[in-house]
Design an enzyme around this catalytic site. Structure first.
Site, PDB file in Angstrom:
ATOM      1  N   CYS A 127       9.695   9.145 -76.476  1.00 26.76           N
ATOM      2  CA  CYS A 127       9.454  10.120 -75.410  1.00 26.76           C
ATOM      3  C   CYS A 127       8.630   9.523 -74.271  1.00 26.76           C
ATOM      4  O   CYS A 127       8.636  10.048 -73.165  1.00 26.76           O
ATOM      5  CB  CYS A 127       8.796  11.379 -75.960  1.00 26.76           C
ATOM      6  SG  CYS A 127       7.324  11.052 -76.904  1.00 26.76           S
ATOM      7  N   ASN A 128       7.958   8.426 -74.532  1.00 29.89           N
ATOM      8  CA  ASN A 128       7.128   7.839 -73.476  1.00 29.89           C
ATOM      9  C   ASN A 128       7.696   6.572 -72.865  1.00 29.89           C
ATOM     10  O   ASN A 128       7.126   6.048 -71.909  1.00 29.89           O
ATOM     11  CB  ASN A 128       5.732   7.533 -74.028  1.00 29.89           C
ATOM     12  CG  ASN A 128       4.902   8.785 -74.118  1.00 29.89           C
ATOM     13  OD1 ASN A 128       5.020   9.669 -73.275  1.00 29.89           O
ATOM     14  ND2 ASN A 128       4.093   8.892 -75.147  1.00 29.89           N
ATOM     15  N   GLY A 186       1.316  28.912 -78.475  1.00 27.45           N
ATOM     16  CA  GLY A 186       0.864  27.971 -77.445  1.00 27.45           C
ATOM     17  C   GLY A 186       1.388  26.579 -77.737  1.00 27.45           C
ATOM     18  O   GLY A 186       1.655  26.230 -78.895  1.00 27.45           O
TER      19      GLY A 186
END
Lengths: 269, 469
Positions: free
Chosen positions: B51-52, B196
């Site tokens: 993802c990075n 959240g």
């Protein structure tokens, strides 16, 4: 000489444990420290076998040799934690106990006692070994209990530093406290029963004023209290850890004092 | 003059909405990698996609066409981007690419400094490339060595520096706390209040540790249902969460409620007076969902968002302090890799040299046996052994110096001289268009040893000087 070497191995292991603590138990540090302790235990066993062969006397009778045997049995207790993941890190507490006992033994000097005991033979070996096994279980419970209290404090302080990283999980430590107490109490109870049976058969009665008998009974009561503290609600794990720490400290200190007085006064084990 | 290259995009060069355009699934990665060897002479390739970052490691990386091919592969995946995909890409070659991979695996290049997950992701990417049935293997000798050493560098840095110490994110702090309380998370019950993002990340991290059951309690049933489906849990109305609290081991609260959802009285009532076994409560909501007094109850470990943040920040400061040591380890290992890489090029030459002199030894021995036919079998063995020893001793120094020469950047002239002197012109060496070893990687020129820059007279003089000594 070999006994000094054993002591040095344990001290080396302790240095490695503290080094591992300083790095938060990172990497293979704890396993290396444990490995060195295991080598110490192995050499220790060889040293006591050599003592037995050299003097024709079991290392359960003389003061130095019996303290050294107790240290060895407690060291073996540490090895038994190998399969418990981070549980083996109780070595950081167990090894100092082993060092103190072995250190006293070395400073006294390993000599044969040439004592004649009331009862000897295989039942005597069972009696003393089981009593030592009981103390070994208590020592493991003490070490795990102490680390439990430390970890509990770390979790509540919300610092999560290197001590937190190094110290095993509460659940693992609680399991070790419980196991140590159960095994220790069982072994100690059998040891006391054997001792009582022999004394009665040799002397036809048990001398209730004998300090060793008093010590044994009080130690057994402390054991029971430590295990019994797990009953009930609230922080029973913490209570049990605290009882294991206090109980073992009382039992081992009184044992050492009793042994030293007993041997200086010339009475037998 | 470099044999490894990397083309990539990461959190340092592109925002998430751009990075996700470059992301490859395993299937896509296999498809792209399978066809790479047909393009621009690429022999070895590994594609990392997390993802990075998305990075394509290529070997050989000396040809500019290969870098262009790598860029093209990534740009094709990204599709149309305003300003073009190239603006987000970085291109590294040689020692820089080696150092880069070592930094990536060690977590030095990660969004959260020192995070450990990347090592597993890189390993998976490397294994994926190696599993593709093409000949020669995409995880060939150079990239195999590069990736294997990167894993040991990552391991060394994590064990010898505090870079991975403590937890570097809210989710990892939560997992660490849970592990230090419960030991094994396997079989634990977890409840999530609200939905959240931070709470979701925490639960995702814990699910990876095999927590047994997940309950999602949310006012908005649809949202709870969606989250529960994604994390393989079940939903309950938020009003019923107290009924399940007694069986919960880990509670993650992250609602937007304007007041505490669980009061001390609620808690005691739900527990039947007092808590009988440990519970970890992570209250990540603002305002808090759980009354602070509950933290004083027996067997309750309560952490609010500030507690967790403080822990994360403290850990990151400690990690930051270890960067210099970690970079030194990376640099040392990168240089070692470069030396290995450069000396491996000279292996065919050394083999030929040994073979040539070995053949000569044998033919001269044949001649000797004819001249000394009276020698016994035992004597012959001694002479044979002597000739082998002599050859080994004669070859030892030149072989060592040949390797050192390459490492020290003596380059093609040196190689050519050796080939010429020993009549090894038929040995196939991989030289690039500038006449250098095409897959040389290191930059370890030592001026005092750079004989290739001396003229023939100076070199001869130097040799005389050495022999005089």
């Amino acid at each position: 000489m070999i006994h000094v070497f054993v002591l040095l191995l344990y001290i080396g292991s302790l240095i490695l444990w503290f080094n591992s603590l300083l790095t938060g138990g990172r990497g293979r540090g704890p396993h290396i420290a444990f490995g060195m302790a295991a080598v110490g235990v192995l050499v220790h066993a060889v040293a006591l076998v050599l003592f037995t062969v050299s003097y024709g006397e079991l290392p359960l009778i003389g003061l130095a040799s019996s303290l050294s045997t107790l240290a060895l049995v407690i060291g073996i207790g540490l090895l038994a934690t190998l399969g418990m993941g981070e549980g083996l890190r109780v070595g950081i507490v167990i090894i100092p106990v082993v060092i103190v006992l072995q250190g006293i033994a070395v400073s006294i000097g390993f000599e044969p006692s040439y004592r004649t005991l009331d009862f000897q033979g295989v039942w005597f070996v069972f009696h003393v070994t089981l009593a030592f096994l009981g103390l070994c279980g208590f020592a493991v419970a003490f070490a795990a209990g102490l680390l439990y209290l430390v970890q509990f404090r770390e979790l509540n302080s919300k610092r999560l530093g290197r001590i937190f990283q190094f110290t095993p999980p509460l659940a693992t430590l609680d399991r070790l406290v419980r196991t140590g107490l159960v095994i220790g109490l069982t072994a100690f109870t059998i040891a006391l029963a054997l001792g009582w049976a022999w004394t009665v058969s040799f002397r036809n009665s048990l001398d209730h004023t004998n300090p060793k008998v008093i010590w044994a009974v009080l130690s057994w009561i402390i054991f029971v209290l430590a295990l019994g503290s797990r009953a009930g609600g609230g922080l029973k794990e913490r209570r049990s850890a605290l009882m294991a720490v206090i109980g073992f400290t009382l039992v081992i200190l009184s044992y050492l004092i009793l042994q030293l007085i007993s041997f200086s006064g010339g009475s037998s084990l | 003059m470099t044999s490894i290259a990397v083309v990539g995009v990461s959190h340092l060069t592109a925002p998430v909405e751009v990075r996700e355009r470059f992301a490859f699934t395993d299937k896509e990665a296999i498809s792209v990698l399978s066809g790479l060897q047909d393009r621009s002479g690429i022999k070895e390739a590994v594609l990392i996609s997390t993802c990075n970052r998305t990075e394509l490691y290529l070997c050989p990386g000396s040809d500019p066409d290969i870098l262009e091919t790598g860029e093209a592969v990534l740009s094709e995946k990204a599709g149309d981007l305003i300003g073009g995909a190239g603006q987000y890409l970085y291109r590294l070659q040689g020692l820089e690419s080696v150092r880069h991979l070592y930094r990536v695996v060690s977590g030095l290049d990660s969004l959260i400094l020192g995070e450990a997950e990347i090592q597993g992701q890189v390993k998976s990417a490397y294994e994926l490339a190696g599993s593709i049935p093409v000949t020669p293997s995409l995880a060939g000798p150079v990239l195999h060595r590069l990736f294997q050493t990167s894993f040991s560098v990552g391991g060394q840095i994590r064990s010898s520096t505090p870079i991975g110490e403590g937890a570097g994110s809210v989710a990892s702090v939560a997992v660490k706390l849970a592990r230090k309380i419960f030991g094994d998370l396997n079989g634990l019950q977890i409840m999530i209040l609200g939905s959240g993002t931070m709470a979701e990340l925490v639960v995702e991290a814990m699910k990876r540790d095999h927590v047994a059951g997940l309950i999602v309690a949310n006012r908005k049933h649809e949202r709870a249902q969606k989250l529960a489906e994604r994390l393989a849990g079940k939903t309950i109305p938020i009003d019923e969460m107290l009924l399940s609290l007694d069986q919960t081991d880990i509670l993650v609260a992250s609602t937007g409620a304007p007041h505490a959802l669980i009061t001390l009285d609620d808690f005691r009532h739900a527990m039947g007076g007092y808590r009988k076994k440990p519970i970890l409560i992570l209250d990540l909501a603002i305002p808090r969902d759980v009354e602070a007094d509950i933290g004083d109850e027996d067997n309750v470990f309560l952490y609010n968002v500030d507690d967790v943040r403080e822990i994360v920040d403290g850990n990151l400061i400690k990690r930051q302090a270890s960067v210099v040591d970690a970079e030194t380890i990376v640099q040392d290992h990168a240089e070692t890799f470069a030396k290995w890489h450069d000396t491996r090029n000279v292996v065919p030459l050394i083999k030929s040299l040994r073979s040539r002199w070995g053949d000569l030894r044998k033919s001269e021995l044949d001649w000797l046996w004819q001249q000394l036919s009276h020698l016994s079998e035992e004597d012959r063995e001694i002479v044979d052994s002597f000739s082998k020893r002599l050859l080994n001793k004669l070859m030892h120094e030149p072989t060592t110096r040949l390797k050192d020469g390459i490492v020290n950047g003596l380059g093609s002239e040196f190689i050519s001289a050796v080939r010429y002197l020993h009549a090894l012109d038929d040995v196939d060496l991989d030289l690039d268009h500038e006449g250098n070893m095409s897959d040389s990687i290191g930059e370890f020129k030592e001026p005092w040893n750079n004989l290739s820059k001396m003229g023939p007279d100076l070199a001869e003089e130097s040799e005389e000087h050495e022999s005089n000594e």
